[in-house]
Enzyme design. Structure first.
Site, PDB file in Angstrom:
ATOM      1  N   GLU A  69       5.817 -30.419  -5.549  1.00 53.00           N
ATOM      2  CA  GLU A  69       4.739 -31.393  -5.423  1.00 53.00           C
ATOM      3  C   GLU A  69       4.002 -31.503  -6.767  1.00 53.00           C
ATOM      4  O   GLU A  69       3.841 -30.524  -7.476  1.00 53.00           O
ATOM      5  CB  GLU A  69       3.766 -30.920  -4.335  1.00 53.00           C
ATOM      6  CG  GLU A  69       2.663 -31.913  -4.026  1.00 53.00           C
ATOM      7  CD  GLU A  69       1.686 -31.407  -2.975  1.00 53.00           C
ATOM      8  OE1 GLU A  69       1.074 -32.240  -2.300  1.00 53.00           O
ATOM      9  OE2 GLU A  69       1.546 -30.166  -2.829  1.00 53.00           O
ATOM     10  N   CYS A  72       4.246 -30.185   1.247  1.00 51.80           N
ATOM     11  CA  CYS A  72       3.210 -29.142   1.227  1.00 51.80           C
ATOM     12  C   CYS A  72       2.486 -28.897   2.566  1.00 51.80           C
ATOM     13  O   CYS A  72       3.010 -28.210   3.433  1.00 51.80           O
ATOM     14  CB  CYS A  72       2.212 -29.438   0.111  1.00 51.80           C
ATOM     15  SG  CYS A  72       1.183 -28.025  -0.371  1.00 51.80           S
ATOM     16  N   LYS A  97       3.299 -38.475   2.445  1.00 52.84           N
ATOM     17  CA  LYS A  97       2.739 -37.289   3.105  1.00 52.84           C
ATOM     18  C   LYS A  97       1.801 -37.685   4.246  1.00 52.84           C
ATOM     19  O   LYS A  97       0.853 -38.445   4.054  1.00 52.84           O
ATOM     20  CB  LYS A  97       1.989 -36.459   2.059  1.00 52.84           C
ATOM     21  CG  LYS A  97       1.445 -35.123   2.546  1.00 52.84           C
ATOM     22  CD  LYS A  97       0.800 -34.403   1.372  1.00 52.84           C
ATOM     23  CE  LYS A  97       0.253 -33.044   1.736  1.00 52.84           C
ATOM     24  NZ  LYS A  97      -0.406 -32.408   0.584  1.00 52.84           N
TER      25      LYS A  97
END
Length: 275
Positions: A46, A150, A118
């Site tokens: 990321e 993440c 995301k």
């Protein structure tokens, strides 16, 4: 050596900073290393292209996917004849005050094959980031990929859907975990996702001090469908790659010996059973 039923992948670890050119140079070196190792896919962490000194700095570099930053990474994929998982790219949002944290999958010809934005945002992130709405899976030479980013890791239902509704074989979790949360939860959550979905998990991590205020845990991992760590850098904070082989026969074997796809009950079943 990888046999006919397996293919080599690589996971990267790096310490991105607030310098697009420096991060691109590091990424280029890691791509060359992965290509030399025979990998067909390299996963970058990321924020691979940029980590700002302050919250909101990323808005200044946010760009469309056809802009020069992403096109530079597409060229890397094409020149190395390798797929790239580019997790957590700062994609321009619907207005100047927002961006999307976008996981971009680029094929070995340098074409963008898929984008996943995301879905799960932390409190701080949500002030300048637009949450994605769509779950994505894409076929590749290393199996059917399920991209995430993440903080998504803490929401197992996303991974359940990737496995059971979208038939993923390899889950991708590019991350920049903090030192505190990484130490406590990083490996155990990743291994849990691998075990409960019977998928490979490739987790590229940011590592070390990006600036005076921000530090990432590191420890990039490749985990097999039985939950065993099969790829890891010797130093949790170093910049480099680890390689491992995706063995399609192992995926089939684990799923055949423990057929959870047949045994799992839907939420609707449990609702009716409790009435």
């Amino acid at each position: 050596m990888a046999g006919a039923s397996s293919v080599r992948v690589a996971v990267a670890q790096m310490t991105s900073i607030n310098d697009l050119a420096a991060n691109f140079a590091t990424s280029s070196r890691l791509v060359k290393e992965a290509a030399s190792a025979g990998a067909k896919l390299l996963c970058l962490p990321e924020n691979f292209s940029y980590v700002g000194d302050k919250d909101g700095d990323s808005l200044k570099v946010a760009e469309t996917l056809d802009g020069p930053i992403m096109q530079g990474y597409c060229s890397l994929a094409r020149e190395s004849s390798m797929w790239l998982s580019l997790g957590g790219f700062q994609e321009k949002g619907s207005d100047d005050a927002h961006l999307c944290n976008t996981h971009v999958l680029v094929d070995d010809a340098g074409n963008i094959r898929s984008t996943y934005r995301k879905m799960h945002l932390s409190y701080k992130e949500s002030s300048f980031t637009e949450a994605g709405k769509d779950i994505v899976a894409v076929d590749s030479p290393v199996g059917r990929l399920g991209p995430t980013v993440c903080y998504d890791l803490r929401f197992p239902e996303l991974y359940q859907q990737l496995r059971f509704q979208h038939e993923a074989q390899v889950l991708l979790v590019p991350s920049a975990f903090t030192k505190v949360t990484g130490q406590a939860h990083w490996e155990i959550l990743l291994r849990a996702r691998a075990i409960e979905t019977q998928c490979y998990v490739i987790a590229a991590a940011q590592a070390g001090k990006h600036n005076d205020k921000r530090e990432s845990y590191g420890d990039s991992l490749i985990i097999d469908p039985w939950g065993t760590v099969i790829g890891r850098l010797p130093d949790r904070l170093s910049t480099g790659i680890a390689v491992a082989d995706i063995d399609f026969s192992l995926i089939d074997s684990v799923r055949a010996k423990m057929p959870i796809a047949k045994h799992r009950k839907s939420i609707d079943f449990w609702k009716s059973a409790s009435l």
